[in-house]
Write an enzyme that holds these catalytic residues in place. Structure first.
Site, PDB file in Angstrom:
ATOM      1  N   ASP A 172       1.037  -1.305  -0.070  1.00  0.00           N
ATOM      2  CA  ASP A 172      -0.255   0.635   0.075  1.00  0.00           C
ATOM      3  C   ASP A 172       1.075   1.142  -0.110  1.00  0.00           C
ATOM      4  OD1 ASP A 172      -1.767   2.276   0.540  1.00  0.00           O
ATOM      5  OD2 ASP A 172      -2.493   1.672   2.577  1.00  0.00           O
ATOM      6  N   GLU A 206      -0.843  10.628   1.096  1.00  0.00           N
ATOM      7  CA  GLU A 206      -2.480  10.153   0.808  1.00  0.00           C
ATOM      8  C   GLU A 206      -1.521   9.064   2.421  1.00  0.00           C
ATOM      9  OE1 GLU A 206      -5.021   7.139   1.454  1.00  0.00           O
ATOM     10  OE2 GLU A 206      -3.075   6.922   1.703  1.00  0.00           O
ATOM     11  N   ASP A 227      -5.398   2.082  -5.071  1.00  0.00           N
ATOM     12  CA  ASP A 227      -5.515   1.768  -3.740  1.00  0.00           C
ATOM     13  C   ASP A 227      -5.394   0.395  -3.078  1.00  0.00           C
ATOM     14  OD1 ASP A 227      -3.867   1.787  -0.820  1.00  0.00           O
ATOM     15  OD2 ASP A 227      -4.911   4.268  -1.272  1.00  0.00           O
TER      16      ASP A 227
END
Length: 374
Positions: A172, A206, A227
């Site tokens: 991620d 983010e 994502d």
């Protein structure tokens, strides 16, 4: 990319790497002041432009205090549990260079603390970083150049298995960035020109919530965020196929854009599933909160143990890249989106006409007598 440290606030080097890859692909790009990347693949028309976004920043930690025992008190960068920090190797970046170390519980020796090791609470106040240098006190640590605020990058420890599984921290969203670059490569090599201009965005913050707040252009009418999807009990995400998110903690994603992605997945025979995330936000949220009037959707690759020691499968990455490619090459269905403001002509319908008519025929509920107990 996994080998390049890039916790939020320390992303310059991974930005350089992505720019080098964009150069190899022959894609034009530009950077914001802080390093968010905006690349563009031209289409037949400039508007209504599309965007695809992923983030290059990862979770990490930061020095909260230099302790009298020569260890470092740490706080997280991004939202992740100290449970996954215990035992992690990492690098603290000081004014005098990088120093290796390990994040450990305050009571780390079973030979000394016995059962107390297992009785410690799970909290960032219950861990500290041990520096691999000859330091016995705060003064020794400060002489190394290490001080409050220094950023700590956590080692990814990646494994790429022959059966297609990939295990690592920071998948991620570096896996999402890799998917975007793969889709861009396929589109650049395809003789078919995209329907409209597509902007490929790589954000740098983010994990702390600001993501795509300052990298869009006014021509963009719709944006797909790439994502991770959480494959955990109670979730419908999967490590195989692409997971199309219907909503997250900020609310439902755009009705029409999400339906378009589902339709494309079916037409292209791409394995997919839908999911709703309760404790999740992405670059889509930051763009909308910054005032962008755009349609947003979220497509994900299933991640087991998200924000921990994560696992994915290459099948999901491939499915996701196929869906992105199909989307970019697909025709525009809402032509009115080319203008930020317009009249009602061409405005969309949510075409459940029969359901609306049935709802309109329902008898109204009887009026309540205010004297009745509520």
């Amino acid at each position: 990319m996994l080998g390049i440290a890039s916790p939020t606030g320390y992303t310059d080097e991974v930005v350089w790497e992505v720019c080098r890859e964009l150069g190899r692909l022959g894609v034009d790009y530009e950077l914001t002041r802080r390093g968010a990347i905006r690349a563009r693949i031209p289409g037949d028309e400039p508007r209504p432009a599309r965007a695809v976004v992923a983030h290059v920043d990862t979770l990490g930690a930061q020095v909260k205090a230099v302790k009298d025992n020569g260890r470092l008190e740490v706080v997280p960068i991004g939202h992740w549990s100290s449970r996954f920090a215990e035992g992690a190797r990492g690098t603290v970046f000081s004014e005098k260079g990088g120093w290796r170390g390990t994040i450990l519980p305050l009571k780390a020796s079973g030979h000394t603390f016995n059962e107390e090791v297992d009785e410690q609470p799970v909290s960032w106040r219950q861990v500290e970083m041990r520096i691999d240098a000859r330091v016995r006190n705060r003064h020794d640590v400060l002489k190394l150049g290490i001080d409050v605020g220094d950023i700590i990058a956590i080692d990814p420890q990646p494994e790429f298995l022959d059966n297609g599984f990939i295990v690592s921290r920071h998948l991620d969203d570096k896996a999402g960035v890799a998917v975007m670059l793969a889709a861009m490569k396929a589109i650049m090599e395809d003789p078919q020109t995209p329907t409209v201009d597509t902007y490929w965005l790589f954000t740098i913050a983010e994990e702390v919530g600001s993501g795509a707040s300052s990298v869009l252009v006014p021509d963009v009418a719709s944006m797909i965020t790439v994502d991770n999807g959480t494959t955990a009990p109670g979730q419908n995400s999967d490590e195989f196929g692409v997971t199309i998110a219907m909503a997250d903690q900020t609310g439902p994603f755009d009705f029409h854009l999400t339906r378009k992605l589902v339709k494309l997945a079916r037409e292209e025979d791409i394995r997919f599933q839908k999911d709703v995330f309760r404790y999740y936000r992405s670059d889509s949220a930051s763009a909308l909160e910054a005032g962008a009037d755009i349609r947003t959707a979220l497509v994900t690759f299933g991640v087991d143990a998200s924000h921990g020691y994560e696992r994915i499968h290459v099948h999901a990455l491939r499915s996701l890249a196929e869906l992105l490619t199909a989307y970019v090459l697909s025709p525009v269905e809402i032509e009115r989106d080319a203008s930020p403001m317009a009249g009602v002509e061409g405005f969309t319908h949510q075409d459940h006409k029969e359901a609306h008519e049935r709802a309109g025929r329902e008898k109204p509920a009887p009026e309540r007598d205010d004297r009745e107990p509520r």
